[in-house]
Design an enzyme around this catalytic site. Structure first.
Site, short mmCIF file in Angstrom:
data_model
loop_
_atom_site.label_atom_id
_atom_site.label_comp_id
_atom_site.label_asym_id
_atom_site.label_seq_id
_atom_site.Cartn_x
_atom_site.Cartn_y
_atom_site.Cartn_z
N ALA A 108 -83.71 -15.51 -19.37
CA ALA A 108 -83.16 -14.23 -18.90
C ALA A 108 -82.67 -13.40 -20.09
O ALA A 108 -83.01 -12.21 -20.20
CB ALA A 108 -82.00 -14.49 -17.93
N GLY A 109 -81.93 -14.03 -20.98
CA GLY A 109 -81.33 -13.30 -22.11
C GLY A 109 -82.38 -12.70 -23.03
O GLY A 109 -82.28 -11.53 -23.43
N LYS A 113 -77.22 -18.24 -2.65
CA LYS A 113 -77.74 -16.86 -2.62
C LYS A 113 -77.25 -16.11 -1.38
O LYS A 113 -76.83 -14.96 -1.48
CB LYS A 113 -79.26 -16.88 -2.68
CG LYS A 113 -79.76 -17.18 -4.09
CD LYS A 113 -81.26 -17.24 -4.13
CE LYS A 113 -81.74 -17.44 -5.56
NZ LYS A 113 -83.03 -18.10 -5.62
N GLY A 160 -75.52 -16.70 -23.47
CA GLY A 160 -76.79 -17.28 -23.02
C GLY A 160 -77.94 -16.45 -23.54
O GLY A 160 -77.93 -15.22 -23.42
N GLY A 172 -81.43 -17.62 -23.11
CA GLY A 172 -82.62 -18.35 -22.65
C GLY A 172 -83.64 -17.37 -22.11
O GLY A 172 -83.81 -16.27 -22.64
N THR A 212 -75.36 -17.57 -18.75
CA THR A 212 -75.34 -19.02 -18.99
C THR A 212 -75.86 -19.73 -17.74
O THR A 212 -75.98 -19.13 -16.67
CB THR A 212 -73.91 -19.50 -19.31
OG1 THR A 212 -73.09 -19.32 -18.16
CG2 THR A 212 -73.31 -18.76 -20.49
N GLY A 271 -94.47 -25.28 -12.89
CA GLY A 271 -93.20 -24.56 -13.10
C GLY A 271 -92.59 -23.98 -11.83
O GLY A 271 -91.64 -23.22 -11.91
N GLU A 319 -88.16 -27.30 -10.13
CA GLU A 319 -87.28 -27.73 -11.23
C GLU A 319 -87.43 -29.22 -11.50
O GLU A 319 -87.83 -29.97 -10.60
CB GLU A 319 -85.81 -27.49 -10.84
CG GLU A 319 -85.43 -26.06 -10.59
CD GLU A 319 -85.13 -25.30 -11.86
OE1 GLU A 319 -84.84 -25.94 -12.89
OE2 GLU A 319 -85.21 -24.06 -11.82
N1 NAP Z 1 -84.78 -17.33 -14.97
C1 NAP Z 1 -84.72 -16.54 -13.93
O1 NAP Z 1 -85.74 -16.06 -13.41
C2 NAP Z 1 -83.39 -16.11 -13.34
C3 NAP Z 1 -83.37 -15.23 -12.27
C4 NAP Z 1 -82.14 -14.79 -11.76
C5 NAP Z 1 -80.97 -15.30 -12.29
N2 NAP Z 1 -81.03 -16.21 -13.31
C6 NAP Z 1 -79.76 -16.75 -13.83
O2 NAP Z 1 -79.59 -16.34 -15.18
C7 NAP Z 1 -78.89 -17.35 -15.91
C8 NAP Z 1 -79.74 -17.75 -17.12
O3 NAP Z 1 -80.99 -18.23 -16.67
P1 NAP Z 1 -82.14 -18.59 -17.69
O4 NAP Z 1 -83.37 -18.72 -16.91
O5 NAP Z 1 -82.09 -17.69 -18.87
O6 NAP Z 1 -81.67 -20.04 -18.16
P2 NAP Z 1 -82.14 -20.82 -19.49
O7 NAP Z 1 -83.48 -20.37 -19.91
O8 NAP Z 1 -81.88 -22.26 -19.23
O9 NAP Z 1 -81.08 -20.32 -20.61
C9 NAP Z 1 -79.72 -20.59 -20.53
C10 NAP Z 1 -79.08 -20.13 -21.83
O10 NAP Z 1 -77.68 -20.34 -21.76
C11 NAP Z 1 -77.29 -21.09 -22.94
N3 NAP Z 1 -76.04 -21.77 -22.67
C12 NAP Z 1 -75.81 -22.98 -22.08
N4 NAP Z 1 -74.47 -23.19 -22.01
C13 NAP Z 1 -73.87 -22.12 -22.60
C14 NAP Z 1 -72.53 -21.73 -22.86
N5 NAP Z 1 -71.50 -22.48 -22.48
N6 NAP Z 1 -72.30 -20.55 -23.50
C15 NAP Z 1 -73.33 -19.75 -23.89
N7 NAP Z 1 -74.61 -20.05 -23.65
C16 NAP Z 1 -74.86 -21.21 -23.01
C17 NAP Z 1 -78.48 -21.94 -23.26
O11 NAP Z 1 -78.40 -22.43 -24.58
P3 NAP Z 1 -79.08 -23.85 -24.96
O12 NAP Z 1 -80.54 -23.64 -24.75
O13 NAP Z 1 -78.70 -24.07 -26.36
O14 NAP Z 1 -78.49 -24.85 -23.98
C18 NAP Z 1 -79.58 -20.89 -23.06
O15 NAP Z 1 -79.59 -20.01 -24.17
C19 NAP Z 1 -78.66 -18.51 -14.94
O16 NAP Z 1 -77.36 -18.43 -14.42
C20 NAP Z 1 -79.70 -18.27 -13.86
O17 NAP Z 1 -79.30 -18.78 -12.61
C21 NAP Z 1 -82.20 -16.61 -13.86
#
Ligand code: NAP
Length: 344
Positions: free
Chosen positions: A14-15, A227, A10, A12, A99, A209, A212
């Site tokens: 976070a990454g 959570k 992943g 996105g 992810t 934002g 969702e």
């Molecule tokens: N954002 C936050 O503030 C936050 C806070 C705490 C925890 N989290 C957790 O962190 C995780 C990521 O959140 P995010 O905000 O970064 O989400 P995001 O922006 O939607 O990014 C998700 C990433 O995962 C990729 N992905 C989807 N399916 C995949 C797979 N099977 N294998 C590898 N990569 C895959 C997506 O690629 P594509 O774009 O190509 O689909 C994208 O790069 C989630 O579980 C979320 O609950 C997020």
């Protein structure tokens, strides 16, 4: 100089934020921890993958993704590797699972973590699914394989809760956990209290934002249930899943309910709670009347709060004020640093 290799699943919000912090702090890590942290693999859902056992150029990775929406297909490190292929055959020391969440199964994230740990790799997850659905199994596996497994970001981003319990509150028994853990419902309740109607609040929230595209997981209390489950599984060894949470969302709360609460000097908040009942942990997520002026009543917007009651340290309250992605990235970064520190 030690070298630690990471595989990121992943890339996105976070990454990429994590990768930027890692790049920014590279020199400090070298100087203070005598360690180099390299990323050898990155997978996404639909934007390609990167793999290079000698280390990927992180700046190029995030800049390509942000500029053109995918990795550079002509670049040397471009790969078609799936996440599971990277987990099973890639060269890395730590898997970093970022992810998307499946709130009803914790998959495929749990399979990624399980397989990596079975290979003797350390694991970090920002995805709360595995902690809400399979924590006990994964923790036991980590112990059996003698690897480190951390998940600070899964609840309240990088706010140190699990770290605090592990490192600073050693031998404190947690007897109760409560908190406001879902920020969307917090925002919606506040906006409804201003006299706005539900549909307008949701539409405005989506625009800025705070809400969702599909808000049902938040509004119906599922996100909060996942959570509190994660918190209770780790802090109280509850061994429950989100299905065990006595859950009521805010979908039936009306402006009349909010006005009536106000007349009584109270405010409605979606409160999460876990307590011991007859030797078992009972968990709930419910719209609850809170006294105006109470600590819980002043948690607004995207802020959140958790209260932990312990036998030796009484009640502790931790508030996360107005987080953004930096706190998410930092949570993952702090878990990785913990691994480095423990390896020294
Ligand atoms: N954002 C936050 O503030 C936050 C806070 C705490 C925890 N989290 C957790 O962190 C995780 C990521 O959140 P995010 O905000 O970064 O989400 P995001 O922006 O939607 O990014 C998700 C990433 O995962 C990729 N992905 C989807 N399916 C995949 C797979 N099977 N294998 C590898 N990569 C895959 C997506 O690629 P594509 O774009 O190509 O689909 C994208 O790069 C989630 O579980 C979320 O609950 C997020």
């Amino acid at each position: 100089m030690r070298t630690l290799k990471l595989a990121l699943l992943g890339f996105g919000n976070a990454g990429r934020t994590f990768a930027k912090i890692l790049e920014d702090k590279k020199q400090e890590i070298r100087e203070n921890m005598e360690s180099d942290i390299l990323v050898t693999g990155i997978t996404t859902g639909s934007r390609g993958s990167l793999y290079n056992p000698e280390g990927i150029d992180l700046k190029k990775a995030w800049s390509d993704l942000e500029k053109q929406g995918s990795f550079d297909r002509n670049g040397n490190d471009y790969s078609q590797m799936t996440s599971m292929e990277l987990v099973e055959s890639g060269e890395y020391d730590v898997i970093v699972e970022m992810t998307p969440l499946n709130i009803f199964t914790g998959q495929p994230a749990t399979d990624h973590l399980r397989k990596a740990m079975e290979r003797g790799k350390h694991a970090v997850t920002a995805n709360k699914g595995p902690i809400a659905w399979h924590y006990k199994e994964l923790k036991n596996l980590a112990e059996k394989m003698n690897v480190q497994f951390y998940y600070e970001t899964t609840v309240m981003d990088g706010t140190p809760i699990f770290n605090l319990k592990d490192e600073t509150l050693k031998f404190c028994k947690v007897t109760e956990v409560s908190g406001i853990l879902n920020t969307t419902t917090n925002y919606v309740l506040e906006e409804l209290a201003k006299g706005k109607n539900y549909d307008d609040v949701i539409a405005e929230g989506k625009k800025i934002g705070f809400v969702e595209a599909d808000p049902s997981m938040d509004i119906e209390g599922w996100d909060a249930a996942a959570k509190i489950t994660a918190l209770l599984n780790v802090l109280m060894e509850a061994d429950i899943t989100p299905k065990d949470v006595d859950r009521t969302g805010i979908e039936k709360i009306t402006i009349e309910d909010i006005k009536e609460a106000d007349q009584q000097g109270k405010i409605i908040k979606l409160l999460c709670k876990g307590t011991m009942k007859e030797g078992k942990v009972a968990a709930s997520v419910k719209p609850t009347l809170v006294e105006q002026g109470d600590l819980m009543s002043v948690i607004e917007g995207t802020s959140s709060v958790v209260q932990i009651t312990t036998d030796l340290m009484g009640k502790l309250t931790i508030i996360e004020h107005d987080p953004d992605l930096l706190q998410t990235g930092y949570g993952v970064f702090s878990d990785v640093l913990r691994i480095v520190r423990n390896l020294v």
